[in-house]
Design a protein around this motif. Structure first.
Motif, short mmCIF file in Angstrom:
data_model
loop_
_atom_site.label_atom_id
_atom_site.label_comp_id
_atom_site.label_asym_id
_atom_site.label_seq_id
_atom_site.Cartn_x
_atom_site.Cartn_y
_atom_site.Cartn_z
N LEU A 157 -26.39 -19.81 18.09
CA LEU A 157 -26.18 -21.07 17.39
C LEU A 157 -26.21 -20.90 15.86
CD1 LEU A 157 -25.58 -24.01 18.11
CD2 LEU A 157 -28.04 -24.46 18.13
N GLY A 158 -26.18 -19.66 15.42
CA GLY A 158 -26.12 -19.42 13.98
C GLY A 158 -27.41 -19.65 13.25
N ILE A 159 -28.54 -19.56 13.97
CA ILE A 159 -29.86 -19.76 13.35
C ILE A 159 -30.47 -18.39 13.07
CG2 ILE A 159 -32.20 -20.63 13.76
CD1 ILE A 159 -30.74 -22.77 15.57
N HIS A 160 -30.90 -18.19 11.82
CA HIS A 160 -31.38 -16.88 11.40
C HIS A 160 -32.88 -16.77 11.39
CE1 HIS A 160 -27.56 -17.81 9.09
NE2 HIS A 160 -27.18 -16.92 9.98
N PHE A 161 -33.56 -17.87 11.15
CA PHE A 161 -35.03 -17.90 11.12
C PHE A 161 -35.53 -18.87 12.18
CE2 PHE A 161 -34.79 -16.00 6.95
CZ PHE A 161 -35.97 -15.28 6.84
N ASN A 162 -36.39 -18.36 13.07
CA ASN A 162 -37.13 -19.25 13.94
C ASN A 162 -38.53 -19.38 13.35
OD1 ASN A 162 -38.46 -20.64 15.92
ND2 ASN A 162 -38.05 -19.17 17.56
N PHE A 163 -38.93 -20.59 13.01
CA PHE A 163 -40.25 -20.77 12.44
C PHE A 163 -41.30 -20.71 13.55
CE2 PHE A 163 -37.60 -22.96 9.13
CZ PHE A 163 -37.74 -21.94 8.20
N SER A 203 -35.88 -8.57 18.04
CA SER A 203 -34.97 -7.66 18.73
C SER A 203 -33.61 -8.31 18.98
CB SER A 203 -35.57 -7.20 20.07
OG SER A 203 -35.55 -8.25 21.02
N ALA A 204 -33.59 -9.64 18.95
CA ALA A 204 -32.34 -10.37 19.11
C ALA A 204 -31.64 -10.60 17.78
CB ALA A 204 -32.61 -11.71 19.80
N GLY A 205 -32.22 -10.08 16.70
CA GLY A 205 -31.59 -10.24 15.38
C GLY A 205 -31.93 -11.53 14.68
N VAL A 206 -33.03 -12.14 15.09
CA VAL A 206 -33.48 -13.39 14.48
C VAL A 206 -34.85 -13.16 13.87
CG1 VAL A 206 -34.18 -15.78 14.94
CG2 VAL A 206 -32.12 -14.85 15.99
N MET A 207 -35.06 -13.67 12.68
CA MET A 207 -36.30 -13.41 11.97
C MET A 207 -37.43 -14.30 12.46
SD MET A 207 -35.00 -12.71 8.11
CE MET A 207 -33.92 -11.31 7.76
N ALA A 208 -38.57 -13.67 12.71
CA ALA A 208 -39.76 -14.40 13.15
C ALA A 208 -40.57 -14.83 11.93
CB ALA A 208 -40.60 -13.52 14.05
N THR A 209 -41.28 -15.93 12.08
CA THR A 209 -42.11 -16.47 11.00
C THR A 209 -43.49 -16.77 11.53
OG1 THR A 209 -40.13 -17.53 10.09
CG2 THR A 209 -42.26 -18.24 9.22
N GLY A 210 -44.46 -15.97 11.13
CA GLY A 210 -45.84 -16.26 11.51
C GLY A 210 -46.35 -17.48 10.77
N LYS A 211 -47.00 -18.38 11.50
CA LYS A 211 -47.51 -19.60 10.88
C LYS A 211 -48.74 -20.06 11.65
CE LYS A 211 -44.57 -22.89 13.40
NZ LYS A 211 -43.45 -23.83 13.32
N SER A 363 -32.50 -10.82 3.12
CA SER A 363 -32.57 -11.41 4.46
C SER A 363 -31.19 -11.84 4.93
CB SER A 363 -33.53 -12.61 4.46
OG SER A 363 -34.85 -12.20 4.18
N LYS A 364 -30.41 -12.40 4.02
CA LYS A 364 -29.05 -12.81 4.38
C LYS A 364 -28.21 -11.62 4.81
CE LYS A 364 -28.97 -17.08 1.68
NZ LYS A 364 -28.23 -17.97 0.79
N TYR A 365 -28.40 -10.52 4.13
CA TYR A 365 -27.66 -9.30 4.50
C TYR A 365 -28.09 -8.84 5.89
CZ TYR A 365 -25.62 -4.62 4.10
OH TYR A 365 -24.87 -3.46 4.31
N LYS A 366 -29.39 -8.84 6.12
CA LYS A 366 -29.89 -8.31 7.39
C LYS A 366 -29.48 -9.15 8.59
CE LYS A 366 -34.22 -7.81 6.12
NZ LYS A 366 -35.65 -7.47 6.29
N VAL A 367 -29.27 -10.44 8.40
CA VAL A 367 -28.83 -11.27 9.53
C VAL A 367 -27.31 -11.37 9.60
CG1 VAL A 367 -30.96 -12.59 9.59
CG2 VAL A 367 -29.04 -13.43 8.22
N GLY A 368 -26.62 -10.60 8.75
CA GLY A 368 -25.17 -10.51 8.85
C GLY A 368 -24.39 -11.49 8.02
#
Length: 973
Positions: A157-163, A203-211, A363-368
């Motif tokens: 769905l084009g989401i790069h960061f999951n909070f 591993s799916a190419g989406v950035m994790a956010t510890g909170k 980060s933008k580069y790393k998520v493509g």
């Protein structure tokens, strides 16, 4: 020289921060190419565009035109760096996102709160279990898979960061905002779960956010509404709250979200939000803990920080404290103006601005986003609701559901023939899936919980009560507690009955109970989802093992880590085909065949079931009871006249039991030894083996009813009465009663009738008339009583019976024929077979009514060599003895009672089954087959005899065997 040093520092930062997890796919191997792209983009940005990169604004996917215009203006005029999406649907989001990204000079980072999947914010998307549920799972690999699946959905769905994940250690049960969003209260367990989830997500190419840094687990204040205070010492916070972050940083965590908290031990200024604290963000998180990934503020509109200062000033303070991305600013233009002013007066240096903006660009580069592509709309919703997600979701709940008390080994429930079970629903949400699943195993009656006296009176006839607490599964913040009335009711029930309490809410609900002393079994199922309810019921009856452990302490001696492991006891479970090696798409080809049978009037309706490896993987209904427009649709609990399936469902198991328990009776015993009246008859030397193999020269059928009709082909008054009496007490249909001694006449006719002149295979019902009498004489009990008490009740075959009109509503009994030759009425609830009807509906060859689920149980028992539900019904050697062909050299395929695969080209199966397989078919259109080699059970129930039995199109069109062939084709090789 200064710029060269800065670039070197950035490259070092990349390697340090993300190089610690070499398996992280977000780590680019080409740091030079990345840095080149980052520098190139940064150089081309104006100051305003650079500052705009710091902002991530909210966009509602269900937004109206005004809101869409507002976001577009922020993209166009303020050059924002990212969007966080909120409520709406995935297709609308994708279209909006493609439009928004198309406007942006630099593609934007897209974020979302998707802690348990996209469904946290979007409809029509998948909901995985909440963190508290995942925290109950011992196998961390499953938690990692959950993170991966959520990541795959985000990426699609084009989401790069999951909070997420939320790594708060929930040590306070009264926490109003974390609770179910936490993995639990144990520091090490929370950390291990969080690291696993993070690895899966990334591993799916989406950035994790510890909170929520530095830790929101022990507070009773919601930071959306006020500023919570964390009163612990720095030492305590370092050893508990910060522990997960340290481990996650070492494992390559991409970003951290800072909470709005007042932490006096870390920030000396009174009531100062942690999200604005340099001491907490720069000094602690960056410098002391060594975190070099992206740092997000929590939403700046939240009252925990918004009350502290005015819009713009808050944003500036957050940036100066060390945050990189300012999330959901209350006023982006004002905030940008404040930051620009600070930049111009040197409060913010170029190096400081570049540091954050270049991290964002990295980060933008790393998520493509250096090669941005719009979201593909085709199959979007399907891709976000995959079969593999269903499989994983089942596994997660199976591993999470926790048994915390099991006095006297009440779980799983055994000895079903000795159990009378009631179900009571507490709470304000549905428990229907739970109840329906319970009913698949045995009789379970729902008793309403609206009044104690009513409940008390109703429960007097039950020795086991299952109580379910069901509250909304809509989100983790919904109410989960018992009411005072529910506590009182539960306590009263537990004092007088054996109780299993199953809570479909977070485990903290158990804190409400003053005592659990009188409750024998307690289960925590965590959520009230359909899957959780179904799996919990399967655990109660032993179809699944119990594996979970408590992620938190819940009082009454129940501590974090507690969980009683319980093994399964070989009852049928229910799952999706792929989990047992069946391709569901191929399997569902049988839908079309079954529907064609209904559409072409081969039968009014069908019940169809397939099980493999002890799991029901397909159970569907087609059509109606009859062809009439207002006829009842076929339901799962409808019972069918199974006709000759009665032979292997009733007579055969009782005969097998006799043979294995009586040394004087064997398959070679002669009829004269079984029934003395056959001494001297032409049948005295026929063996049990010959009879059951249809190799005894017995006539295939005798139409006993014909001799009882008058000249007008109506039931003769010599033999029948329209009212019951002592003389006429055999009810063959509505208002038709046969003379009580006629079954003896039938036995006499069979004994005296001639044998066929030629020895060979000839299918016959007559052996089962004879053997019915033998069984009843042997046990001195009627056949229906014997099969009910010895097999059906212990197996949980609660919908299997003779004469169903005595037990079930007519709307649940499928009619079999409009009889125009004997009973002259629609036959419904009475056995279709005339000979069985003349035996008061209880024949050895016909008369049983059942549904597909029940038949699957006894077939599975056969498949498991006589073992089912922790009970040995028959010995393996007995099953093997009867599942054998003894006259195959004579062209006879039959086993002892069981039909077997054809020896030539034509026969009872598709020709694709193993020779070890066995089953039977019935005149009314029924069929069941089991294959030990493939561990398959197949049940097909129909009433093809309605309205007339004359033409058997089901047989002519090979419907049942065509379906069987499709089942085998669906096996994944």
């Amino acid at each position: 020289m200064r710029n060269i040093l800065y670039i070197s520092l950035i490259i070092f930062s990349i390697n340090f921060s993300f190089g610690q997890n070499s398996t992280n796919p977000l780590v680019t191997k080409d740091a030079i190419a990345q840095q080149k792209w980052v520098d190139s983009v940064y150089t081309k940005l104006t100051l305003k565009e650079r500052i705009g990169q710091l902002f991530m604004v909210r966009a509602m996917t269900s937004a109206n035109t005004r809101d869409v215009t507002a976001v577009k203006n922020l993209i166009k005029n303020n050059h924002i760096g990212g969007i966080i999406y909120s409520k709406g649907g995935p297709v609308k989001l994708a279209k909006l996102n493609n439009s928004y990204q198309g406007m942006s000079k630099v593609p934007m980072l897209i974020g979302m709160d998707a802690e348990w999947g996209l469904s946290m914010r979007l409809d029509s998307t998948y909901a995985f279990p909440w963190n508290m549920t995942l925290g109950a799972i011992k196998d961390k690999a499953l938690v990692e898979q959950a993170g991966k699946h959520i990541g795959e959905h985000c990426k699609r769905l084009g989401i790069h960061f999951n909070f997420g994940p939320d790594v708060d250690i929930n040590t306070n049960p009264k926490n109003p905002i974390i609770g179910n969003r936490s993995f639990g209260e144990d520091r090490d367990e929370v950390t291990e779960h969080a690291v696993a989830f993070m690895k899966g997500l990334q591993s799916a190419g989406v950035m994790a956010t510890g909170k929520h840094f530095p830790g929101h687990g022990d507070t009773e204040t919601d930071s959306h509404k006020a500023l919570p205070t964390i009163t612990f010492s720095e030492k305590r916070i370092d050893s508990i709250e910060l522990y997960p972050y340290k481990k996650m940083i070492k494992n390559g965590m991409e970003s951290v979200m800072v909470a709005h908290l007042n932490v006096p031990s870390l920030e000396s200024r009174p009531d100062f939000p942690s999200s604005l604290s340099k001491a907490i963000i720069t000094d602690l998180l960056k410098d002391k803990m060594g975190f070099e990934g992206l740092i997000f503020t929590d939403a700046l509109e939240m009252k925990g920080v918004a009350n502290f200062s005015s819009p713009g000033d808050i944003d500036l303070a957050a940036f100066l404290a060390g945050n990189d991305i300012l999330l959901i600013s209350e006023d982006v233009p004002k905030a940008m103006a404040k930051i620009t002013e600070a930049y111009n007066n040197k409060t913010i240096t170029e190096e400081r601005l570049a540091y954050s903006v270049k991290k964002i660009l990295m980060s933008k580069y790393k998520v493509g986003l250096n090669k941005y592509k719009p979201i593909e709309l085709a199959n979007l919703v399907n891709d976000l609701n995959r079969l593999e997600d269903d499989i994983l979701n089942e596994e997660l709940f199976e591993n999470a559901i926790t048994v915390v008390k099991n006095d006297k080994d009440i779980l799983p429930l055994r000895d079903l023939d000795k159990k009378s079970i009631a179900y009571i629903k507490l709470g304000d949400d549905s428990g229907t899936p739970f109840l329906n699943e319970l009913k698949k195993y045995t009789k379970v009656h729902e008793v309403r919980s609206d009044a104690y006296e009513f409940v008390k009176n109703k429960l007097d006839s039950y020795n086991t009560v299952i109580v379910g607490l069901h509250r909304s599964n809509a989100n983790p913040w919904k109410s989960y507690s018992f009411t005072s009335q529910e506590i009182q009711l539960l306590d009263s029930i537990a004092k007088n009955h054996t109780v299993i309490l199953d809570v479909f809410v977070k485990p903290y609900a158990l804190l409400d109970l003053p005592s659990v002393e009188n409750i024998e079994g307690i289960m925590v199922s965590y959520q009230n989802s359909v899957v959780s309810q179904e799996k919990s019921a399967q655990i109660i009856f032993g179809a699944l093992a119990a594996k979970g452990k408590l992620p938190v302490s819940v009082g009454n001696g129940l501590h974090v880590g507690d969980g009683i492991s319980i093994n399964s006891i070989s009852r049928l479970g229910y799952t999706v085909p792929e989990r047992v090696g069946i391709d569901s798409k191929k399997l569902h080809k049988i839908d079309a065949v079954a529907q064609r049978a209904v559409d072409d009037h081969m039968t009014p309706g069908i019940q169809l079931l397939v099980a493999r490896k002890g799991k029901v993987i397909y159970n569907q209904n087609f059509g109606k009871h009859t062809y009439e427009k207002d006829s009842e649709p076929v339901k799962f609990n409808d019972v069918y006249d199974v006709a000759s399936l009665t032979k292997i469902l009733s007579s055969l198991p009782l005969l097998m039991e006799i043979v294995e328990q009586d040394d004087e009776i064997s398959i070679n015993s002669k009829l004269s030894n079984l029934l003395p009246e056959y001494v001297g008859s032409n049948k005295e030397n026929i063996t049990l083996k010959e009879m059951l193999s249809h190799y005894a020269r017995l006539k295939p059928w005798i139409p006993f009813y014909v001799a009882t009709l008058d000249s007008a082909k109506q039931p003769s008054s010599e033999y029948y009465s329209n009212a019951p009496s002592e003389l006429f007490n055999i009810k063959v249909a509505n208002n038709i009663y046969l003379k009580r001694d006629y079954p003896d006449t039938i036995q006499k006719i069979i004994k005296e009738t001639d044998l066929l002149t030629k020895t060979g295979y000839r299918y016959s019902d007559l052996p089962y008339y004879i053997l019915k009498k033998f069984i009843e004489v042997y046990y001195d009990r009627t056949l229906d009583y014997l099969i009910q008490t010895k097999f059906y009740e212990p197996l949980g075959m609660n919908l299997s019976t003779y004469n169903p009109y005595l037990k079930f509503p007519m709307k649940d009994i499928v009619p079999t024929e409009n009889d125009t030759y004997y009973r002259h009425q629609v036959v419904q609830g009475y056995v279709h077979d005339m000979g069985a009807a003349m035996q008061n509906g209880i024949g050895g060859h016909a008369g049983v009514f059942s549904n597909a689920n029940d038949i699957a149980k006894i077939m599975q028992m056969y498949l498991q060599k006589g073992f089912y539900g922790d009970k040995r019904f028959l010995k393996p050697e007995t099953i093997d003895m009867f599942n054998k062909t003894y006259y195959s050299s004579k062209g006879n395929r039959r086993g002892l009672g069981f039909d077997k695969p054809q020896l030539g080209k034509s026969g009872p199966t598709c020709g694709c089954v193993s020779m070890k397989s066995f089953g039977h078919s019935g005149f009314t259109g029924t069929y069941t087959w089991a294959d030990p080699d493939e561990e398959l059970v197949y049940v097909f129930l129909a009433n093809r005899t309605y309205p007339s039995a004359e033409i058997n199109m089901l047989l002519r069109e090979n419907i049942r065997t065509d379906i069987q062939e499709l089942i085998y084709e669906a096996i994944i090789k």
